[in-house]
Write a protein that holds these residues in place. Structure first.
Motif, PDB file in Angstrom:
ATOM      1  N   PRO A 295     -24.399  39.319  -7.158  1.00  0.00           N
ATOM      2  CA  PRO A 295     -25.586  40.006  -7.679  1.00  0.00           C
ATOM      3  C   PRO A 295     -26.745  39.036  -7.887  1.00  0.00           C
ATOM      4  O   PRO A 295     -26.563  37.818  -7.994  1.00  0.00           O
ATOM      5  N   SER A 296     -27.929  39.552  -7.915  1.00  0.00           N
ATOM      6  CA  SER A 296     -29.112  38.753  -8.228  1.00  0.00           C
ATOM      7  C   SER A 296     -29.071  38.387  -9.714  1.00  0.00           C
ATOM      8  O   SER A 296     -28.621  39.182 -10.543  1.00  0.00           O
ATOM      9  N   PRO A 297     -29.504  37.204 -10.102  1.00  0.00           N
ATOM     10  CA  PRO A 297     -30.218  36.160  -9.362  1.00  0.00           C
ATOM     11  C   PRO A 297     -29.322  34.998  -8.924  1.00  0.00           C
ATOM     12  O   PRO A 297     -29.785  33.880  -8.777  1.00  0.00           O
ATOM     13  N   TYR A 298     -28.015  35.268  -8.715  1.00  0.00           N
ATOM     14  CA  TYR A 298     -27.087  34.199  -8.396  1.00  0.00           C
ATOM     15  C   TYR A 298     -27.101  33.884  -6.900  1.00  0.00           C
ATOM     16  O   TYR A 298     -27.445  34.737  -6.069  1.00  0.00           O
ATOM     17  N   SER A 299     -26.698  32.685  -6.548  1.00  0.00           N
ATOM     18  CA  SER A 299     -26.520  32.280  -5.153  1.00  0.00           C
ATOM     19  C   SER A 299     -25.218  31.506  -5.040  1.00  0.00           C
ATOM     20  O   SER A 299     -24.753  30.894  -6.018  1.00  0.00           O
ATOM     21  N   LEU A 300     -24.630  31.535  -3.846  1.00  0.00           N
ATOM     22  CA  LEU A 300     -23.335  30.889  -3.615  1.00  0.00           C
ATOM     23  C   LEU A 300     -23.523  29.690  -2.700  1.00  0.00           C
ATOM     24  O   LEU A 300     -24.112  29.801  -1.629  1.00  0.00           O
ATOM     25  N   LYS A 301     -23.023  28.546  -3.128  1.00  0.00           N
ATOM     26  CA  LYS A 301     -23.053  27.330  -2.336  1.00  0.00           C
ATOM     27  C   LYS A 301     -21.624  26.966  -1.975  1.00  0.00           C
ATOM     28  O   LYS A 301     -20.783  26.721  -2.846  1.00  0.00           O
ATOM     29  N   ALA A 302     -21.333  26.932  -0.662  1.00  0.00           N
ATOM     30  CA  ALA A 302     -19.978  26.597  -0.196  1.00  0.00           C
ATOM     31  C   ALA A 302     -19.899  25.125   0.165  1.00  0.00           C
ATOM     32  O   ALA A 302     -20.829  24.556   0.740  1.00  0.00           O
ATOM     33  N   GLN A 303     -18.773  24.505  -0.168  1.00  0.00           N
ATOM     34  CA  GLN A 303     -18.495  23.120   0.196  1.00  0.00           C
ATOM     35  C   GLN A 303     -19.611  22.160  -0.238  1.00  0.00           C
ATOM     36  O   GLN A 303     -20.141  21.385   0.556  1.00  0.00           O
ATOM     37  N   ALA A 304     -19.988  22.253  -1.508  1.00  0.00           N
ATOM     38  CA  ALA A 304     -20.972  21.306  -2.050  1.00  0.00           C
ATOM     39  C   ALA A 304     -20.399  19.897  -1.991  1.00  0.00           C
ATOM     40  O   ALA A 304     -19.200  19.687  -2.167  1.00  0.00           O
ATOM     41  N   ARG A 305     -21.261  18.942  -1.738  1.00  0.00           N
ATOM     42  CA  ARG A 305     -20.784  17.550  -1.606  1.00  0.00           C
ATOM     43  C   ARG A 305     -21.758  16.566  -2.229  1.00  0.00           C
ATOM     44  O   ARG A 305     -21.887  15.437  -1.763  1.00  0.00           O
ATOM     45  N   SER A 306     -22.457  16.996  -3.249  1.00  0.00           N
ATOM     46  CA  SER A 306     -23.477  16.144  -3.852  1.00  0.00           C
ATOM     47  C   SER A 306     -22.922  15.179  -4.898  1.00  0.00           C
ATOM     48  O   SER A 306     -23.628  14.268  -5.331  1.00  0.00           O
ATOM     49  N   ALA A 307     -21.664  15.373  -5.311  1.00  0.00           N
ATOM     50  CA  ALA A 307     -21.096  14.522  -6.365  1.00  0.00           C
ATOM     51  C   ALA A 307     -19.856  13.804  -5.851  1.00  0.00           C
ATOM     52  O   ALA A 307     -19.140  14.300  -4.982  1.00  0.00           O
ATOM     53  N   SER A 308     -19.615  12.624  -6.411  1.00  0.00           N
ATOM     54  CA  SER A 308     -18.426  11.835  -6.087  1.00  0.00           C
ATOM     55  C   SER A 308     -17.688  11.482  -7.360  1.00  0.00           C
ATOM     56  O   SER A 308     -18.259  11.528  -8.464  1.00  0.00           O
ATOM     57  N   LEU A 309     -16.440  11.117  -7.202  1.00  0.00           N
ATOM     58  CA  LEU A 309     -15.618  10.836  -8.379  1.00  0.00           C
ATOM     59  C   LEU A 309     -16.097   9.583  -9.098  1.00  0.00           C
ATOM     60  O   LEU A 309     -16.079   9.509 -10.327  1.00  0.00           O
TER      61      LEU A 309
END
Length: 426
Positions: A295-309
């Motif tokens: 539903p609005s106003p959400y968005s889905l991001k698949a396979q995010a890779r902006s962070a590392s351990l």
């Protein structure tokens, strides 16, 4: 051809045993060929099956079809219920076809409304049937021709005279003309690929209707050469407006030629084999369904890779890639992982059947993507033993995890009561 129908994690042997979805007998040649195939998969980092005491093979979590050189067709179906019977096999096949069509965005064309639910042939036959139906529809609309430049020597003038070459002709060949002209031909990369896929279907299919239609279409494309480099031809496949009617047949062509699969097995002594990692297929299917239901106003991001351990010597190390991130604007609201595994709604000694490694993984996601404050979900397929979301797992007062079921029949996820208002689900 001998057809063996089993499901994930089934055991195969050469000894005579009662045939079920969880065990089956194969020929010694098929057993040996599967062992060699598994060795090749292991070198590539994939695990297709495991050898048990040299008498049994245990399959892994791959689904699809494999055809051995001796003619054994092994169909591997999803294991989405503990029960093993013939009715479950039909439902599993229908489920796999539905998931493939959705996850791979396949434009399914059917001749009747109940085609998918009543189709009882192996998955590979369904793929080939859909390809020839799509190709038949394309040919009726009209194939795309293209001009091909031809440079040749002739006894007559046609098109344009190549003056430079003509001036270099020796005296005895002055009557031979070097000419250039264009021919309006079917020879395009797209048509070459379709012809190659069609000929593979002609050699492979065992269904009378598919065989008959494939050979009728092969007669119409008899003058078309096969593709000599399928990867190059797929790269130059045109997406221009005049080629829009080719788009529905492309995914099926990629399936038949092995360009659209995570894993494919092909050889001169057997037909086409297609294998899908069930974990990736379930993950992709959940993604497509959630994206449509978001539903609005959400968005889905698949396979995010902006962070590392962590960081080491100024560089990121051990990248963290959650399956899905739900965002509201630029803020991460949920971190989710989809797991293809049958778990139980009862706690018991095995702690619902959950994996400690999965919890460590979500714990890292929560701290790196949600800054230690937020909500996380582990998504498993819904079963009779796991009908509703489990109570929350608290990493801290501000970081919580829920284990929730996804219904593959209704394509809906059962949200915990604590999150229904936050998600605004109807």
């Amino acid at each position: 051809m001998k057809i063996v129908v089993v499901r994930e994690y089934a055991r195969l042997t050469t000894d005579p045993v009662e045939a079920t979805l969880d065990q089956a007998t194969v020929t010694p040649s098929a057993f040996e060929w599967l062992c060699n195939l598994a060795a090749g998969f292991s070198k590539g980092g994939a695990s297709l099956l495991h050898l048990e005491n040299r008498r049994w093979l245990r399959l892994d979590s791959y689904v699809g079809v494999v055809e051995t050189p001796c003619g054994t067709l092994l169909e591997i179906l999803p294991k989405h219920t503990p029960v093993s019977n013939e009715d479950i096999a039909a439902k599993s096949r229908a489920l796999l076809i539905k998931m493939l069509a959705e996850a791979l965005d396949l434009p399914v064309r059917t001749t009747e409304k109940t085609d998918i639910t009543t189709f009882r042939h192996p998955l590979l036959e369904w793929v080939m049937k859909q390809f020839v139906l799509s190709l038949d529809h394309l040919i009726k609309r009209g194939l795309r021709f293209d001009y091909q430049r031809v440079e040749e020597e002739q006894h007559f003038l046609r098109g344009q005279l190549d003056v430079v070459k003509q001036m270099r002709q020796p005296p005895g060949r002055a009557h031979i003309f070097n000419i250039r002209h264009d021919l309006f031909l079917l020879e395009r990369p797209e048509n070459r690929l379709l012809k190659t896929a069609l000929m593979r279907v002609c050699r492979t299919t065992n269904q009378p209707q598919t065989w008959r239609l494939a050979h009728e279409l092969a007669g119409l494309l008899a003058d078309m050469p096969d593709s000599t480099d399928t990867q190059r031809d797929f790269r130059v496949w045109s997406n221009e407006r005049l080629m829009a009617h080719y788009q529905p047949v492309r995914p099926w062509c990629e399936l038949v030629l092995g360009q659209h699969m995570p894993l494919t097995v092909r050889g001169a002594t057997h037909g086409i084999s297609l294998l899908f990692p069930m974990e990736k297929l379930f993950e992709r299917y959940v993604e497509t369904r959630l994206r449509k239901q978001l539903p609005s106003p959400y968005s889905l991001k698949a396979q995010a890779r902006s962070a590392s351990l962590c960081r080491h010597n100024g560089a990121d190390m051990f990248q963290l890639r959650p399956d899905f991130l739900v965002r509201e604007g630029c803020k991460n609201i949920f971190a989710m992982d989809a797991k293809w595994k049958l778990i139980s709604g009862a706690y018991g000694e095995n702690k619902y059947g959950l994996s400690q490694a999965d919890f460590y993984q979500l714990f890292a996601y929560g701290h790196k993507y949600l800054d230690g404050t937020g909500k996380m979900l582990l998504i498993f397929p819904l079963t009779a033993e796991f009908p509703e979301a489990l109570p929350a797992f608290d990493f801290s007062p501000a970081l919580k995890l829920w284990v929730v079921p996804f219904d593959l029949e209704t394509d809906r996820m059962t949200w915990p009561n604590e999150l229904k208002m936050a998600w605004h689900t109807p």
